[in-house]
Design a protein around this motif. Sequence first.
Motif, short mmCIF file in Angstrom:
data_model
loop_
_atom_site.label_atom_id
_atom_site.label_comp_id
_atom_site.label_asym_id
_atom_site.label_seq_id
_atom_site.Cartn_x
_atom_site.Cartn_y
_atom_site.Cartn_z
N SER A 17 63.80 30.52 21.18
CA SER A 17 65.05 31.26 21.42
C SER A 17 66.02 30.45 22.29
O SER A 17 65.67 30.03 23.39
CB SER A 17 64.75 32.58 22.14
OG SER A 17 63.78 33.32 21.44
N HIS A 63 65.66 36.61 11.83
CA HIS A 63 65.85 35.76 13.00
C HIS A 63 65.09 34.45 12.87
O HIS A 63 63.98 34.40 12.34
CB HIS A 63 65.53 36.51 14.30
CG HIS A 63 64.10 36.83 14.58
ND1 HIS A 63 63.27 35.95 15.23
CD2 HIS A 63 63.37 37.94 14.35
CE1 HIS A 63 62.08 36.53 15.40
NE2 HIS A 63 62.10 37.72 14.87
N SER A 203 69.55 34.48 12.31
CA SER A 203 70.05 34.83 13.64
C SER A 203 69.26 34.15 14.75
O SER A 203 68.08 33.83 14.60
CB SER A 203 70.03 36.35 13.83
OG SER A 203 68.72 36.86 13.73
N GLU A 206 66.74 36.51 18.88
CA GLU A 206 66.25 37.89 18.67
C GLU A 206 65.19 38.23 19.69
O GLU A 206 65.15 39.33 20.23
CB GLU A 206 65.70 38.02 17.24
CG GLU A 206 65.37 39.45 16.82
CD GLU A 206 63.93 39.87 17.12
OE1 GLU A 206 63.62 41.06 16.90
OE2 GLU A 206 63.11 39.05 17.59
N LEU A 210 67.90 40.43 20.83
CA LEU A 210 68.73 40.68 19.64
C LEU A 210 70.15 40.14 19.84
O LEU A 210 71.13 40.75 19.43
CB LEU A 210 68.78 42.19 19.32
CG LEU A 210 67.49 42.99 19.46
CD1 LEU A 210 67.74 44.46 19.20
CD2 LEU A 210 66.39 42.46 18.56
N ALA A 213 72.25 38.46 16.53
CA ALA A 213 72.68 39.48 15.56
C ALA A 213 73.86 40.27 16.09
O ALA A 213 74.71 40.73 15.34
CB ALA A 213 71.52 40.42 15.23
N ASP A 229 62.32 41.45 9.03
CA ASP A 229 61.47 41.04 10.15
C ASP A 229 60.04 41.49 9.87
O ASP A 229 59.82 42.40 9.07
CB ASP A 229 61.99 41.65 11.46
CG ASP A 229 61.62 40.83 12.68
OD1 ASP A 229 60.66 40.03 12.61
OD2 ASP A 229 62.27 40.98 13.73
N THR A 288 63.96 45.33 15.97
CA THR A 288 64.51 44.27 15.14
C THR A 288 66.03 44.17 15.31
O THR A 288 66.65 45.00 15.97
CB THR A 288 64.25 44.54 13.65
OG1 THR A 288 65.06 45.67 13.26
CG2 THR A 288 62.79 44.88 13.39
N ASP A 289 66.61 43.17 14.65
CA ASP A 289 68.06 43.01 14.65
C ASP A 289 68.78 44.27 14.15
O ASP A 289 69.95 44.50 14.50
CB ASP A 289 68.46 41.81 13.77
CG ASP A 289 68.26 40.47 14.48
OD1 ASP A 289 68.17 40.46 15.73
OD2 ASP A 289 68.21 39.42 13.80
#
Length: 345
Positions: A17, A63, A203, A206, A210, A213, A229, A288-289
């Motif tokens: 990330s 993601h 994305s 996440e 998140l 997104a 996801d 999730t997103d």
Amino acid sequence: MVDIELLKRIVEAPGVSGYEFMGIRDAVIEALEGHVDEIRVDKLGNVIARKKGEGPKVMVAAHMDKIGVMVNHIDKNGYLHIVPVGGVDPRTLVAQRIRFFTEKGERFGVVGHIPPHLQKPEDRKKAADWDTLVVDVGADSDEEAGEMGFRIGTIGEFAPAFTRLNENRIATPYLDDRVCLYAMIEAARAVEEHTADLYFVASVQEEVGLRGARVASYAIDAEIGIAMDVTFAKQTGDKGKIVPELGKGPVMDVGPNINPRIRAFADEVAKKYDIPLQVEASPRPTGTDANIMQINREGMATAVLSVPIRYMHSQVELADLRDIDSTVKLAKHLLEELRPMDLTP
Ligand SMILES: [Zn+2]
């Protein structure tokens, strides 16, 4: 049929990330180039690809970031002390290899383990935690670790270990969410005739809230959002709480985070094309997103399309290739069949 080579490449490309630029971003662009009308990268690093259509405007998101670790201290003896990026369970790191991306290239470290011969009875009861866990990179001093390229802030991930268990099952770190990223790429490539204006978003960030997104949703301003996801499949120790099973097809949630009309439409499409589809009850917003997509601007009609996996957030996440294949098919047909519709619940 799942393209194992592409799946492996997508799974293994670096990208903790916030550090998606270390590998996965280019892998996604390379896989999509020539199959979509335009591709751009925004300021957070989201990859946004578009297949133009009249409408409705649809955002599909998978993601591309991974959970991982970051070096926060190098001690006099050359051991690295690390902190998690996203939801890493420190117990999964013991006696494992970590792949670091240093200033001098890729290097590995191992998380030490007290040999059973030397453990005292109280050691056997203790689980690893972030305060005691250290990484041995082969250096005997902080100076040597520094010479090897390690710094405060150096990023690491679970070492690659893609394993084919049998004809249908694979185990590897980072099926979350690279297996759905793979499925989204394959669906984007496979979509032919379509009316919808399709945006495919790989994305970022996440796993730390998140965050990719959120800005992509704002920029695209779509009416319909589909997050792809992973979700939990029945596994050892689940105490019967998990319903979806491996090998029985993709999963789509029902609950407040899901637009009932899109969900019903997905059921129709699955039936029409004879694709197995499992249901999961999500009484709270999904993790999730889709969570952030749903409450973008004036609202997006959202759904979550999932590949079920076992052992989430460990180095041995396990999935069934048939589920991956069915997820690609369902995503492709869903996107091809979407027409402007009343989205009021
Ligand atoms: Zn995920």
